[in-house]
Design a protein around this motif. Structure first.
Motif, PDB file in Angstrom:
ATOM      1  N   GLN A  98      20.944   2.142 -32.926  1.00 29.48           N
ATOM      2  CA  GLN A  98      19.958   2.602 -31.963  1.00 29.48           C
ATOM      3  C   GLN A  98      20.661   3.320 -30.818  1.00 29.48           C
ATOM      4  O   GLN A  98      21.849   3.120 -30.566  1.00 29.48           O
ATOM      5  N   ARG A 100      19.990   4.175 -26.635  1.00 26.68           N
ATOM      6  CA  ARG A 100      19.124   3.684 -25.577  1.00 26.68           C
ATOM      7  C   ARG A 100      19.516   4.236 -24.209  1.00 26.68           C
ATOM      8  O   ARG A 100      20.627   4.730 -24.016  1.00 26.68           O
ATOM      9  N   HIS A 108      16.618   0.373 -21.176  1.00 25.12           N
ATOM     10  CA  HIS A 108      16.258  -0.219 -22.468  1.00 25.12           C
ATOM     11  C   HIS A 108      15.047   0.448 -23.112  1.00 25.12           C
ATOM     12  O   HIS A 108      14.255  -0.205 -23.794  1.00 25.12           O
ATOM     13  N   LEU A 109      14.892   1.734 -22.877  1.00 31.06           N
ATOM     14  CA  LEU A 109      14.021   2.545 -23.726  1.00 31.06           C
ATOM     15  C   LEU A 109      14.909   3.213 -24.767  1.00 31.06           C
ATOM     16  O   LEU A 109      16.086   3.483 -24.521  1.00 31.06           O
ATOM     17  N   TYR A 110      14.331   3.514 -25.944  1.00 34.08           N
ATOM     18  CA  TYR A 110      15.140   3.888 -27.094  1.00 34.08           C
ATOM     19  C   TYR A 110      14.760   5.266 -27.629  1.00 34.08           C
ATOM     20  O   TYR A 110      13.585   5.649 -27.631  1.00 34.08           O
ATOM     21  N   LEU A 120      12.548   9.049 -25.206  1.00 34.00           N
ATOM     22  CA  LEU A 120      12.912   7.648 -25.057  1.00 34.00           C
ATOM     23  C   LEU A 120      11.632   6.858 -24.877  1.00 34.00           C
ATOM     24  O   LEU A 120      10.771   7.222 -24.073  1.00 34.00           O
ATOM     25  N   GLU A 123      11.270  -0.187 -27.492  1.00 33.24           N
ATOM     26  CA  GLU A 123      12.144  -0.599 -28.596  1.00 33.24           C
ATOM     27  C   GLU A 123      11.373  -0.771 -29.892  1.00 33.24           C
ATOM     28  O   GLU A 123      11.924  -0.561 -30.985  1.00 33.24           O
ATOM     29  N   ALA A 126      11.788   2.245 -31.837  1.00 34.27           N
ATOM     30  CA  ALA A 126      13.138   2.809 -31.855  1.00 34.27           C
ATOM     31  C   ALA A 126      13.529   3.306 -33.235  1.00 34.27           C
ATOM     32  O   ALA A 126      13.244   2.669 -34.251  1.00 34.27           O
ATOM     33  N   MET A 223      22.886   8.371 -22.229  1.00 29.33           N
ATOM     34  CA  MET A 223      22.378   7.629 -23.385  1.00 29.33           C
ATOM     35  C   MET A 223      23.534   6.910 -24.058  1.00 29.33           C
ATOM     36  O   MET A 223      24.654   7.431 -24.137  1.00 29.33           O
ATOM     37  N   PRO A 226      23.847   0.423 -28.413  1.00 31.72           N
ATOM     38  CA  PRO A 226      23.727  -0.958 -27.941  1.00 31.72           C
ATOM     39  C   PRO A 226      25.106  -1.474 -27.489  1.00 31.72           C
ATOM     40  O   PRO A 226      26.134  -0.996 -27.936  1.00 31.72           O
TER      41      PRO A 226
END
Length: 229
Positions: A98, A100, A108-110, A120, A123, A126, A223, A226
């Motif tokens: 992923q 993010r 924590h937007l993906y 974005l 999740e 995602a 960006m 994880p």
């Protein structure tokens, strides 16, 4: 005879240009776009933003048929034939990593595809990617789309998802997504996250200067993968 041959060649080339169609998931419109503006059968050219329209699964508007006027009348009528509506389902994510955001407002937007536009978002939606020069979005059915940078004159470059990888200069610094010196933009890691018409989703641009899209609120962000810790 020479004039006739030249004329035939010109007409043939013109017909080829007129009849050219964009392939599945290909670009079919946008500011400055000079390629085909219609799609192959089973796909419809769907507007995403001023820079980009894409061939998505579905059919175009219901066809219309002009009916000749009855005797004694000069008024023709137009009938609309019903047909299926356009759809653009999001395929389940395949294997991969992923990508993010790590700062407000995209904490924590993906990264994901929204009709050919990179955004974005939550999740739950995602996507998963493979990063190896290109960045491919991997779907569970094995199909792929590729993250590309729009070739526009503004400093903010729209990010799109297409069937072909035209941007092959992506890379990583630690867990940070960058464009490498192999890209036309050199090493870049700054992106713009701009508010969109859909609450909770942000349209993404590569930022190479200071300008921002009008009519929207944008924040400079980076960006990342994880956490590698």
């Amino acid at each position: 005879m020479k004039i006739s041959v030249l004329a035939a060649t010109f007409v043939g080339a013109l017909a080829t240009r007129v009849n050219a169609q964009a392939g599945a998931w290909g670009q079919c419109g946008g500011t400055g776009w000079t390629g085909p503006k219609t799609c192959v059968s089973g796909y419809v050219c769907t507007y995403s933003n001023e820079w980009y329209s894409q061939c998505l699964p579905g059919t175009g508007p219901p066809p219309t048929t002009t009916v000749a006027p009855p005797p004694g009348s000069t008024t023709s009528t137009t009938r609309t034939t019903s047909g299926p509506t356009t759809t653009s389902p999001n395929l389940p994510a395949g294997t991969g990593v992923q990508i993010r955001g790590v700062t407000a407002p995209v904490y924590h937007l993906y990264l994901q595809n929204s009709g050919g536009v990179a955004v974005l978002g939550p999740e739950a939606d995602a996507a998963r990617f493979t990063i190896s020069g290109s960045i491919s979005l991997n779907s569970s059915n094995g199909s792929k789309l590729y993250l590309n940078i729009g070739n526009v004159s503004t400093s903010y470059k729209p990010l799109t998802f297409d069937a072909t990888a035209t941007t092959t200069g992506w890379g990583l610094e630690g867990d940070t997504i960058i464009t490498t010196n192999a890209s036309p933009y050199g090493r870049q890691l700054n992106f713009l996250a701009c508010t969109s018409s859909k609450s909770g989703y942000y349209t993404m641009y590569l930022q190479t200067g200071n300008a921002v899209p009008s009519g929207t609120t944008c924040t400079m962000v980076t960006m990342h993968l994880p956490c590698l810790c």
